[in-house]
Motif scaffolding. Sequence first.
Motif, PDB file in Angstrom:
ATOM      1  N   LEU A 213       3.872 -29.899  15.491  1.00 33.14           N
ATOM      2  CA  LEU A 213       3.465 -31.213  15.986  1.00 33.14           C
ATOM      3  C   LEU A 213       4.446 -31.747  17.027  1.00 33.14           C
ATOM      4  CD1 LEU A 213       2.247 -32.920  12.691  1.00 33.14           C
ATOM      5  CD2 LEU A 213       0.858 -31.947  14.531  1.00 33.14           C
ATOM      6  N   LYS A 214       5.725 -31.391  16.885  1.00 31.76           N
ATOM      7  CA  LYS A 214       6.719 -31.836  17.855  1.00 31.76           C
ATOM      8  C   LYS A 214       6.396 -31.294  19.245  1.00 31.76           C
ATOM      9  CE  LYS A 214      11.714 -32.030  18.646  1.00 31.76           C
ATOM     10  NZ  LYS A 214      13.063 -31.627  18.140  1.00 31.76           N
ATOM     11  N   TYR A 215       5.828 -30.115  19.300  1.00 31.93           N
ATOM     12  CA  TYR A 215       5.433 -29.533  20.581  1.00 31.93           C
ATOM     13  C   TYR A 215       4.004 -29.927  20.959  1.00 31.93           C
ATOM     14  CZ  TYR A 215       4.597 -26.044  24.217  1.00 31.93           C
ATOM     15  OH  TYR A 215       4.284 -25.415  25.402  1.00 31.93           O
ATOM     16  N   PHE A 216       3.145 -30.085  19.950  1.00 32.89           N
ATOM     17  CA  PHE A 216       1.725 -30.325  20.198  1.00 32.89           C
ATOM     18  C   PHE A 216       1.465 -31.635  20.932  1.00 32.89           C
ATOM     19  CE2 PHE A 216      -2.042 -32.648  18.612  1.00 32.89           C
ATOM     20  CZ  PHE A 216      -3.045 -31.858  19.168  1.00 32.89           C
ATOM     21  N   THR A 221      -0.607 -34.454  25.652  1.00 28.57           N
ATOM     22  CA  THR A 221      -0.446 -35.432  26.724  1.00 28.57           C
ATOM     23  C   THR A 221      -0.477 -34.744  28.079  1.00 28.57           C
ATOM     24  OG1 THR A 221       0.869 -36.868  25.290  1.00 28.57           O
ATOM     25  CG2 THR A 221       1.054 -37.238  27.658  1.00 28.57           C
ATOM     26  N   GLY A 222       0.140 -33.566  28.149  1.00 23.98           N
ATOM     27  CA  GLY A 222       0.111 -32.804  29.387  1.00 23.98           C
ATOM     28  C   GLY A 222      -1.292 -32.363  29.758  1.00 23.98           C
ATOM     29  N   MET A 223      -2.086 -31.975  28.741  1.00 17.68           N
ATOM     30  CA  MET A 223      -3.468 -31.572  29.011  1.00 17.68           C
ATOM     31  C   MET A 223      -4.277 -32.747  29.583  1.00 17.68           C
ATOM     32  SD  MET A 223      -3.299 -28.461  28.144  1.00 17.68           S
ATOM     33  CE  MET A 223      -1.507 -28.471  28.334  1.00 17.68           C
ATOM     34  N   VAL A 224      -4.092 -33.932  28.986  1.00 16.38           N
ATOM     35  CA  VAL A 224      -4.776 -35.125  29.496  1.00 16.38           C
ATOM     36  C   VAL A 224      -4.235 -35.482  30.883  1.00 16.38           C
ATOM     37  CG1 VAL A 224      -5.212 -37.586  29.104  1.00 16.38           C
ATOM     38  CG2 VAL A 224      -5.248 -35.980  27.177  1.00 16.38           C
ATOM     39  N   GLY A 225      -2.910 -35.388  31.015  1.00 14.89           N
ATOM     40  CA  GLY A 225      -2.283 -35.722  32.291  1.00 14.89           C
ATOM     41  C   GLY A 225      -2.709 -34.822  33.427  1.00 14.89           C
ATOM     42  N   TYR A 226      -3.139 -33.606  33.094  1.00 16.79           N
ATOM     43  CA  TYR A 226      -3.549 -32.647  34.123  1.00 16.79           C
ATOM     44  C   TYR A 226      -4.653 -33.227  35.005  1.00 16.79           C
ATOM     45  CZ  TYR A 226      -5.033 -28.169  36.134  1.00 16.79           C
ATOM     46  OH  TYR A 226      -5.362 -27.151  36.995  1.00 16.79           O
ATOM     47  N   TRP A 227      -5.604 -33.939  34.395  1.00 14.35           N
ATOM     48  CA  TRP A 227      -6.693 -34.553  35.161  1.00 14.35           C
ATOM     49  C   TRP A 227      -6.544 -36.069  35.267  1.00 14.35           C
ATOM     50  CZ3 TRP A 227      -8.758 -31.447  38.234  1.00 14.35           C
ATOM     51  CH2 TRP A 227      -9.137 -30.144  37.874  1.00 14.35           C
ATOM     52  N   GLU A 433      11.179 -41.803  21.149  1.00 17.83           N
ATOM     53  CA  GLU A 433      10.739 -40.615  21.883  1.00 17.83           C
ATOM     54  C   GLU A 433       9.241 -40.355  21.715  1.00 17.83           C
ATOM     55  OE1 GLU A 433      11.978 -35.886  22.358  1.00 17.83           O
ATOM     56  OE2 GLU A 433      12.524 -37.004  20.553  1.00 17.83           O
ATOM     57  N   TRP A 434       8.699 -40.729  20.545  1.00 15.22           N
ATOM     58  CA  TRP A 434       7.281 -40.477  20.287  1.00 15.22           C
ATOM     59  C   TRP A 434       6.379 -41.213  21.273  1.00 15.22           C
ATOM     60  CZ3 TRP A 434       3.943 -44.457  18.992  1.00 15.22           C
ATOM     61  CH2 TRP A 434       4.540 -45.674  18.634  1.00 15.22           C
ATOM     62  N   LEU A 435       6.860 -42.359  21.791  1.00 16.75           N
ATOM     63  CA  LEU A 435       6.072 -43.082  22.794  1.00 16.75           C
ATOM     64  C   LEU A 435       5.919 -42.255  24.063  1.00 16.75           C
ATOM     65  CD1 LEU A 435       7.509 -46.710  22.468  1.00 16.75           C
ATOM     66  CD2 LEU A 435       5.226 -45.933  21.790  1.00 16.75           C
ATOM     67  N   PHE A 436       6.995 -41.587  24.465  1.00  9.97           N
ATOM     68  CA  PHE A 436       6.942 -40.769  25.672  1.00  9.97           C
ATOM     69  C   PHE A 436       6.093 -39.524  25.459  1.00  9.97           C
ATOM     70  CE2 PHE A 436       8.833 -37.406  28.411  1.00  9.97           C
ATOM     71  CZ  PHE A 436       8.418 -37.920  29.626  1.00  9.97           C
ATOM     72  N   LYS A 437       6.136 -38.956  24.263  1.00 10.84           N
ATOM     73  CA  LYS A 437       5.334 -37.767  23.981  1.00 10.84           C
ATOM     74  C   LYS A 437       3.837 -38.079  24.048  1.00 10.84           C
ATOM     75  CE  LYS A 437       8.701 -35.255  21.170  1.00 10.84           C
ATOM     76  NZ  LYS A 437       9.002 -34.676  19.836  1.00 10.84           N
ATOM     77  N   LEU A 438       3.494 -39.340  23.833  1.00 10.09           N
ATOM     78  CA  LEU A 438       2.099 -39.780  23.934  1.00 10.09           C
ATOM     79  C   LEU A 438       1.931 -40.726  25.125  1.00 10.09           C
ATOM     80  CD1 LEU A 438       1.489 -40.494  20.139  1.00 10.09           C
ATOM     81  CD2 LEU A 438       0.560 -38.581  21.448  1.00 10.09           C
ATOM     82  N   ALA A 439       2.646 -40.421  26.215  1.00  9.09           N
ATOM     83  CA  ALA A 439       2.783 -41.354  27.339  1.00  9.09           C
ATOM     84  C   ALA A 439       1.447 -41.844  27.885  1.00  9.09           C
ATOM     85  CB  ALA A 439       3.605 -40.697  28.451  1.00  9.09           C
TER      86      ALA A 439
END
Length: 473
Positions: A213-216, A221-227, A433-439
């Motif tokens: 989950l720490k990586y997931f 967020t990166g997958m969403v950020g891609y588009w 940090e969790w806020l940034f992981k779900l930026a």
Amino acid sequence: MVLNPDARLYNEDLAPTSPAQRTWGTYNYIALWFSMSMEVTTYMLASSLIAGGMNWKQAVCTILLGNLIVLIPMILNAHAGAKYGIPFPVFVRASFGTRGANIPAILRAIVACGWFGIQSWIGGTAIAQMVNVLWPSTVAMPAVTWVCFLGFWMLNMFVVWKGVESIRFLQSFSAPFMLVMSALLLGFMLHKAGGFGPMLAAPSQFTSTGAFLKYFFPALTGMVGYWATLSLNIPDFTRYAKNQDSQILGQAFGLPVVMTMYSFLGIACTSASTVVFGEPIWSPVVLLGRFHQPLLAFLGLIALLVATLNVNIGANVVGPSNDFANLAPKWISFRMGGLITGVLGLAIMPWRLMSSSHNYLGWLVDYSAVLGPVAGIMVADYFFFRRRRLDVNALYQWRGAYEYRNGLNGEALIALLLGIVLALIGRFVPSLEWLFKLAWFVGFFAAGVVYLALMTMRYGQPAPVPADERELV
């Protein structure tokens, strides 16, 4: 036709599309997503998850979930483009003001310039790999890569100069071509690796649920950020839709299906590279270069070039060209905006962003923290505050309904700033940090809720807007 437009807010490229320009049907939007998704950075998006420790099932599910999530703001923001025929920088004037609209437009444009540079670098290195395979003596010549990079950059500039209809033609042609070439690459890697078994047998590298989950979450967020960029400026494309059904059906099918399908290609080929070469190779350009077979390398790299050119023009030029034109419509046309995009794409130094999979995924999370709040404000304004009704003429008038205070909507700027701060604070405060992981998620919902609350308190509900003959309901 817009009545009494202000020259500071209007030119032909920013004007609402006419009925004659509404030529995009469902197939065009499916082809749009096929052509923009079936390219190198999508492949690398998936392969970076494998390199980060996921197994193929975890990677596929992460990508599918991320694309289903981003599909929601994508279709919501697309609605106004199809209904009124307006591009993103004009649409966002309703929420940020006639002058304030330049802020989200430039934020989105800068990110797109970064992507333009990344895609140009990938295309240039693909050409360089092709040259290296055909003439092995050039491997020790770094200048070859830079010459190829600048040459591919100039090819992109030529397509920009030809205009938006050349984009539609290119995408319609390339979608079936990329399907065939992708199937050939997957089949070749299957043969070299000895079937799907060895390719997909690699286990997850995470030893506990907590570690996964720490990586997931940052990966999602990166997958969403891609588009995230295109979820803002999707009106730039849906303004050419024949009707709402065309863009909704085309996007609902095209985005999640092709992203998941093509991402699987990246996952399978990266796993296969571990079997064949003893190490995961996350870049398809490097992978094709490892096979010293001129015909294979030539065909594969031609496919990469077609795909990269498609997505670079469609996703990374159309939007920022309109955004820059919005700064000074009288002086900056779509073509000039495209040239500005190309120059800034060089200035961002894309070779640094592409130096590792860690830098690549980090780039996605970083800019999602900035663009998520913009998307939240746009959705909150159009669907919840204005109930899908806009005064199109006022969008092009300096003293119209969307002037607010000297062209700036303070409520939108407060919500944007708060959303960005909440999304980025975890980058600097370890306990948050969790806020940034779900930026993207944090910024989207925080900015949207705050904006709606502030606008309702200040204005109540907007005055009714009469039906407009340009609308496509």
